[in-house]
Design a protein around this motif. Structure first.
Motif, PDB file in Angstrom:
ATOM      1  N   LEU A   1      -3.363  70.906  25.597  1.00  0.00           N
ATOM      2  CA  LEU A   1      -2.933  72.064  26.379  1.00  0.00           C
ATOM      3  C   LEU A   1      -4.040  72.544  27.315  1.00  0.00           C
ATOM      4  N   ARG A   2      -5.274  72.484  26.847  1.00  0.00           N
ATOM      5  CA  ARG A   2      -6.388  72.861  27.727  1.00  0.00           C
ATOM      6  C   ARG A   2      -6.494  71.891  28.906  1.00  0.00           C
ATOM      7  N   ALA A   3      -6.338  70.605  28.629  1.00  0.00           N
ATOM      8  CA  ALA A   3      -6.374  69.619  29.713  1.00  0.00           C
ATOM      9  C   ALA A   3      -5.272  69.900  30.728  1.00  0.00           C
ATOM     10  N   LEU A   4      -4.096  70.266  30.239  1.00  0.00           N
ATOM     11  CA  LEU A   4      -2.972  70.591  31.116  1.00  0.00           C
ATOM     12  C   LEU A   4      -3.307  71.776  32.017  1.00  0.00           C
ATOM     13  N   LEU A   5      -3.905  72.809  31.438  1.00  0.00           N
ATOM     14  CA  LEU A   5      -4.283  73.987  32.228  1.00  0.00           C
ATOM     15  C   LEU A   5      -5.354  73.647  33.257  1.00  0.00           C
ATOM     16  N   PHE A   6      -6.382  72.915  32.828  1.00  0.00           N
ATOM     17  CA  PHE A   6      -7.493  72.599  33.732  1.00  0.00           C
ATOM     18  C   PHE A   6      -7.026  71.747  34.912  1.00  0.00           C
ATOM     19  N   GLU A   7      -6.241  70.724  34.624  1.00  0.00           N
ATOM     20  CA  GLU A   7      -5.795  69.826  35.697  1.00  0.00           C
ATOM     21  C   GLU A   7      -4.825  70.526  36.644  1.00  0.00           C
TER      22      GLU A   7
ATOM     23  N   SER B   1      -1.759  84.101  39.763  1.00  0.00           N
ATOM     24  CA  SER B   1      -0.942  84.316  38.570  1.00  0.00           C
ATOM     25  C   SER B   1      -1.191  83.221  37.541  1.00  0.00           C
ATOM     26  N   PHE B   2      -1.379  81.995  38.026  1.00  0.00           N
ATOM     27  CA  PHE B   2      -1.643  80.895  37.103  1.00  0.00           C
ATOM     28  C   PHE B   2      -3.012  81.049  36.442  1.00  0.00           C
ATOM     29  N   ILE B   3      -3.990  81.529  37.184  1.00  0.00           N
ATOM     30  CA  ILE B   3      -5.313  81.768  36.599  1.00  0.00           C
ATOM     31  C   ILE B   3      -5.207  82.789  35.472  1.00  0.00           C
ATOM     32  N   GLU B   4      -4.436  83.847  35.698  1.00  0.00           N
ATOM     33  CA  GLU B   4      -4.234  84.863  34.661  1.00  0.00           C
ATOM     34  C   GLU B   4      -3.560  84.247  33.432  1.00  0.00           C
ATOM     35  N   PHE B   5      -2.555  83.422  33.670  1.00  0.00           N
ATOM     36  CA  PHE B   5      -1.860  82.723  32.587  1.00  0.00           C
ATOM     37  C   PHE B   5      -2.835  81.838  31.809  1.00  0.00           C
ATOM     38  N   SER B   6      -3.684  81.125  32.528  1.00  0.00           N
ATOM     39  CA  SER B   6      -4.631  80.198  31.898  1.00  0.00           C
ATOM     40  C   SER B   6      -5.670  80.937  31.067  1.00  0.00           C
ATOM     41  N   VAL B   7      -6.241  81.991  31.634  1.00  0.00           N
ATOM     42  CA  VAL B   7      -7.265  82.755  30.917  1.00  0.00           C
ATOM     43  C   VAL B   7      -6.693  83.314  29.618  1.00  0.00           C
ATOM     44  N   PHE B   8      -5.483  83.859  29.702  1.00  0.00           N
ATOM     45  CA  PHE B   8      -4.851  84.405  28.496  1.00  0.00           C
ATOM     46  C   PHE B   8      -4.685  83.324  27.437  1.00  0.00           C
ATOM     47  N   ASN B   9      -4.176  82.168  27.838  1.00  0.00           N
ATOM     48  CA  ASN B   9      -3.896  81.116  26.862  1.00  0.00           C
ATOM     49  C   ASN B   9      -5.161  80.480  26.303  1.00  0.00           C
ATOM     50  N   LEU B  10      -6.194  80.355  27.116  1.00  0.00           N
ATOM     51  CA  LEU B  10      -7.457  79.816  26.607  1.00  0.00           C
ATOM     52  C   LEU B  10      -8.035  80.737  25.535  1.00  0.00           C
ATOM     53  N   ARG B  11      -7.990  82.031  25.782  1.00  0.00           N
ATOM     54  CA  ARG B  11      -8.478  82.990  24.782  1.00  0.00           C
ATOM     55  C   ARG B  11      -7.583  82.990  23.547  1.00  0.00           C
ATOM     56  N   HIS B  12      -6.287  82.912  23.778  1.00  0.00           N
ATOM     57  CA  HIS B  12      -5.331  82.926  22.668  1.00  0.00           C
ATOM     58  C   HIS B  12      -5.533  81.715  21.754  1.00  0.00           C
ATOM     59  N   MET B  13      -5.693  80.537  22.337  1.00  0.00           N
ATOM     60  CA  MET B  13      -5.883  79.334  21.522  1.00  0.00           C
ATOM     61  C   MET B  13      -7.197  79.391  20.752  1.00  0.00           C
ATOM     62  N   ALA B  14      -8.247  79.892  21.399  1.00  0.00           N
ATOM     63  CA  ALA B  14      -9.533  80.022  20.708  1.00  0.00           C
ATOM     64  C   ALA B  14      -9.420  80.988  19.532  1.00  0.00           C
ATOM     65  N   LYS B  15      -8.659  82.061  19.726  1.00  0.00           N
ATOM     66  CA  LYS B  15      -8.474  83.042  18.657  1.00  0.00           C
ATOM     67  C   LYS B  15      -7.668  82.439  17.501  1.00  0.00           C
ATOM     68  N   GLU B  16      -6.662  81.641  17.825  1.00  0.00           N
ATOM     69  CA  GLU B  16      -5.891  80.979  16.770  1.00  0.00           C
ATOM     70  C   GLU B  16      -6.795  80.086  15.926  1.00  0.00           C
ATOM     71  N   GLU B  17      -7.668  79.356  16.591  1.00  0.00           N
ATOM     72  CA  GLU B  17      -8.540  78.432  15.871  1.00  0.00           C
ATOM     73  C   GLU B  17      -9.547  79.165  14.989  1.00  0.00           C
ATOM     74  N   SER B  18      -9.998  80.336  15.436  1.00  0.00           N
ATOM     75  CA  SER B  18     -11.008  81.067  14.666  1.00  0.00           C
ATOM     76  C   SER B  18     -10.411  82.004  13.619  1.00  0.00           C
ATOM     77  N   VAL B  19      -9.159  82.430  13.815  1.00  0.00           N
ATOM     78  CA  VAL B  19      -8.533  83.382  12.887  1.00  0.00           C
ATOM     79  C   VAL B  19      -7.475  82.722  12.003  1.00  0.00           C
ATOM     80  N   ILE B  20      -6.567  81.967  12.609  1.00  0.00           N
ATOM     81  CA  ILE B  20      -5.458  81.384  11.849  1.00  0.00           C
ATOM     82  C   ILE B  20      -5.921  80.231  10.967  1.00  0.00           C
TER      83      ILE B  20
END
Length: 237
Positions: A25-31, A127-146
């Motif tokens: 998913l990160r690769a998808l956002l970056f590309e 708008s896509f940058i905002e979407f990406s920043v949110f999801n990058l933070r969200h995924m990092a939080k899932e990995e550290s909390v969930i």
């Protein structure tokens, strides 16, 4: 004089249910971000490619969030309801950001003047940058909390079982697309380990399918390195 004993701390590597899907998913956002930055929205073909890509991103992330809600979060809902509620609310926000992207796509579809296409294209990119920043933070939080919560309540074998349930729920095309992005998000060693694992545990068609996707997604020099290492490992086995 007594010699102090040396204590060695051993860290057990637990199964990370979010890997390698988050890498994909990160690769998808970056590309996609790079593609948008390079898109001339006055150019019909380039704009059409960008629109298609953003639609793909929104669809993939909506599907991913649904799988997490129904399988991953559901596994800890009885134990950690407040945590699950907080992450599900983030998925609601993520969906809203995806809707914002699609609203800009709709606006772009109505644009006729080149200046309007440029302006809307710029807003779409923001708008896509905002979407990406949110999801990058969200995924990092899932990995550290969930992840720690999953490790507290489930064994690695049980977590593998949840992954298998998710995989079985995917339509073939959905699984193929996501596998392609995961391959693009991994390094060569990780891809090689994945291929070896599938080769040793899954039916031959599954291995051949992953091999074909890896060949199509990797740049030629990377595919050559992975293929050589895989072949060398087979000879030594």
């Amino acid at each position: 004089m007594k010699q102090k004993s040396k204590h060695k701390t051993i860290f057990m590597q637990r199964y990370n249910i979010f890997f390698p899907v988050h890498r994909g998913l990160r690769a998808l956002l970056f590309e996609t971000a790079q593609q948008l930055q390079q898109t001339d929205f006055i150019n019909t073909d380039e704009a059409a490619d960008a629109v298609e890509q953003i639609n793909n991103v929104v669809r993939i992330f909506d599907g991913h969030a649904s799988k997490e809600d129904n399988y991953v979060f559901a596994a800890i809902a009885a134990y950690e309801p407040s945590v699950v509620d907080a992450f599900e609310q983030e998925h609601v926000e993520d969906h809203k950001l995806g809707q914002d992207l699609q609203n800009w796509l709709t606006a772009f579809g109505y644009a006729v003047a080149p200046s309007a296409k440029q302006t809307i294209g710029a807003e779409l990119t923001k708008s896509f940058i905002e979407f990406s920043v949110f999801n990058l933070r969200h995924m990092a939080k899932e990995e550290s909390v969930i992840n720690p919560l999953l490790w507290r309540y489930y064994s690695d074998e049980e977590l593998h079982g949840i992954t298998q349930q998710i995989l079985k729920s995917l339509a073939p095309e959905e699984a193929s697309v996501m596998t392609g992005w995961m391959v693009r998000g991994l390094n060569n060693t990780e891809i090689l380990d994945w291929l070896k694992g599938v080769k040793n545990t899954a039916p031959q068609p599954a291995f051949e399918g992953l091999l074909s996707i890896a060949e199509s997604e990797l740049q030629p020099h990377r595919w050559s390195l992975v293929q050589d290492a895989l072949f060398e490992g087979a000879l030594l086995a």
